[in-house]
Write a protein that holds these residues in place. Structure first.
Motif, PDB file in Angstrom:
ATOM      1  N   GLY A 120       0.778  -1.231   0.000  1.00 38.98           N
ATOM      2  CA  GLY A 120       0.000   0.000   0.000  1.00 38.98           C
ATOM      3  C   GLY A 120       0.808   1.279   0.000  1.00 38.98           C
ATOM      4  O   GLY A 120       0.243   2.368   0.148  1.00 38.98           O
ATOM      5  N   TYR A 121       2.122   1.184  -0.179  1.00 40.42           N
ATOM      6  CA  TYR A 121       2.973   2.365  -0.175  1.00 40.42           C
ATOM      7  C   TYR A 121       3.308   2.810  -1.595  1.00 40.42           C
ATOM      8  O   TYR A 121       3.198   2.041  -2.542  1.00 40.42           O
ATOM      9  CB  TYR A 121       4.260   2.089   0.609  1.00 40.42           C
ATOM     10  N   LYS A 122       3.713   4.080  -1.701  1.00 43.18           N
ATOM     11  CA  LYS A 122       4.156   4.649  -2.979  1.00 43.18           C
ATOM     12  C   LYS A 122       5.607   5.106  -2.804  1.00 43.18           C
ATOM     13  O   LYS A 122       5.857   6.221  -2.344  1.00 43.18           O
ATOM     14  CB  LYS A 122       3.279   5.838  -3.360  1.00 43.18           C
ATOM     15  N   PRO A 123       6.561   4.255  -3.121  1.00 42.88           N
ATOM     16  CA  PRO A 123       7.963   4.604  -2.863  1.00 42.88           C
ATOM     17  C   PRO A 123       8.419   5.835  -3.642  1.00 42.88           C
ATOM     18  O   PRO A 123       8.156   5.959  -4.841  1.00 42.88           O
ATOM     19  CB  PRO A 123       8.730   3.353  -3.330  1.00 42.88           C
ATOM     20  N   LEU A 124       9.105   6.731  -2.938  1.00 41.49           N
ATOM     21  CA  LEU A 124       9.816   7.835  -3.556  1.00 41.49           C
ATOM     22  C   LEU A 124      11.282   7.428  -3.566  1.00 41.49           C
ATOM     23  O   LEU A 124      11.929   7.415  -2.515  1.00 41.49           O
ATOM     24  CB  LEU A 124       9.611   9.129  -2.768  1.00 41.49           C
ATOM     25  N   VAL A 125      11.792   7.067  -4.735  1.00 38.90           N
ATOM     26  CA  VAL A 125      13.158   6.557  -4.841  1.00 38.90           C
ATOM     27  C   VAL A 125      14.145   7.724  -4.780  1.00 38.90           C
ATOM     28  O   VAL A 125      14.073   8.649  -5.596  1.00 38.90           O
ATOM     29  CB  VAL A 125      13.351   5.760  -6.137  1.00 38.90           C
ATOM     30  N   ALA A 126      15.044   7.673  -3.811  1.00 32.22           N
ATOM     31  CA  ALA A 126      16.036   8.735  -3.640  1.00 32.22           C
ATOM     32  C   ALA A 126      17.125   8.627  -4.702  1.00 32.22           C
ATOM     33  O   ALA A 126      17.610   7.530  -5.002  1.00 32.22           O
ATOM     34  CB  ALA A 126      16.657   8.647  -2.243  1.00 32.22           C
TER      35      ALA A 126
END
Length: 243
Positions: free
Chosen positions: A125-131
């Motif tokens: 259920g997460y929306k990863p913000l890739v660093a």
């Protein structure tokens, strides 16, 4: 502006080493036009209590020093097979309690296990913000991996230093390619100190608005970061896919 990636919290990682340095970093950020900053120390396992306590102290210090910088809770999470579980257990922090965790990986790996880790987070259920994807060697060698991550639903945060050429021309070219092709969702400082890798965003904001457009600058430094912190959907146009 809103800065979603910083190591301003003192004595936690390789970022600020003292509250005095953190105060100086905060002043520099405000001077450059930053009003909100996510506190994102490097974390892989449960450091929630330590991070929470230091953020509360730093907030009080900035208030006493009359520095108008709002701090939001977060972490730069090193992605592992346990990340999704630790997020569900609230032992790792997303950005401002949203569905968006800031996630990083090793700079020298294949990208295969990273895709599995990101997929597991999305299924949870997460929306990863890739660093800083531009800094990963496997991305620069095979940028079609970005296509896969984008189609999965990941977002991408580009570093100030990358766009300004602080990590070399290969990384700079990749960073600008991600902006130009429409993959970039956020630009942030990834600030580590008051002198090197600083939280001063005005120079890179000016460069983005001059090289691309005012609308691009607003999207990367204000509109998208604000939506992320408010736990709202970030709407992106279809990018120019890598082939």
């Amino acid at each position: 502006m809103i800065d979603l990636h910083s190591h301003i919290l003192p004595g936690i990682d390789d970022g600020s080493q003292s509250f005095e340095e953190s105060i100086n970093m905060a002043r520099l950020a405000v001077e450059s036009g930053v009003t909100v900053m996510a506190v994102t120390p490097h974390c892989m396992n449960d450091r929630s209590k330590e991070v929470r306590e230091k953020v509360l102290v730093l907030r009080d210090i900035l208030k006493e020093a009359q520095i108008p910088l709002k701090l939001c809770m977060g972490m730069e999470i090193f992605g592992t097979e346990y990340t999704s579980r630790l997020l569900r257990e609230k032992r790792l922090f997303t950005l401002n309690k949203s569905k968006y965790p800031l996630v990083e990986f090793s700079f020298s790996t294949s990208g295969e296990s990273e895709t599995e880790i990101l997929q597991d987070m999305i299924w949870s259920g997460y929306k990863p913000l890739v660093a800083h994807p531009e800094r990963y060697e496997f991305i620069r060698e095979n940028p079609e991996i970005i296509n896969i991550w984008k189609k999965m639903g990941c977002l991408f945060q580009i570093n100030r230093g990358s766009l300004l050429g602080r990590f070399g021309s290969d990384i700079q070219n990749m960073a600008h390619s991600l902006v130009k092709r429409g993959f970039a969702d956020v630009v942030a400082s990834d600030a580590h100190s008051e002198k090197m890798r600083t939280p001063y965003l005005k120079d890179v904001y000016d460069m983005i608005t001059e090289k691309y457009s005012y609308d691009m600058g607003d999207k990367l430094f204000n509109y998208n970061p604000k939506r992320i912190l408010k736990n709202e959907d970030v709407i992106s146009l279809e990018p120019d896919w890598y082939r």
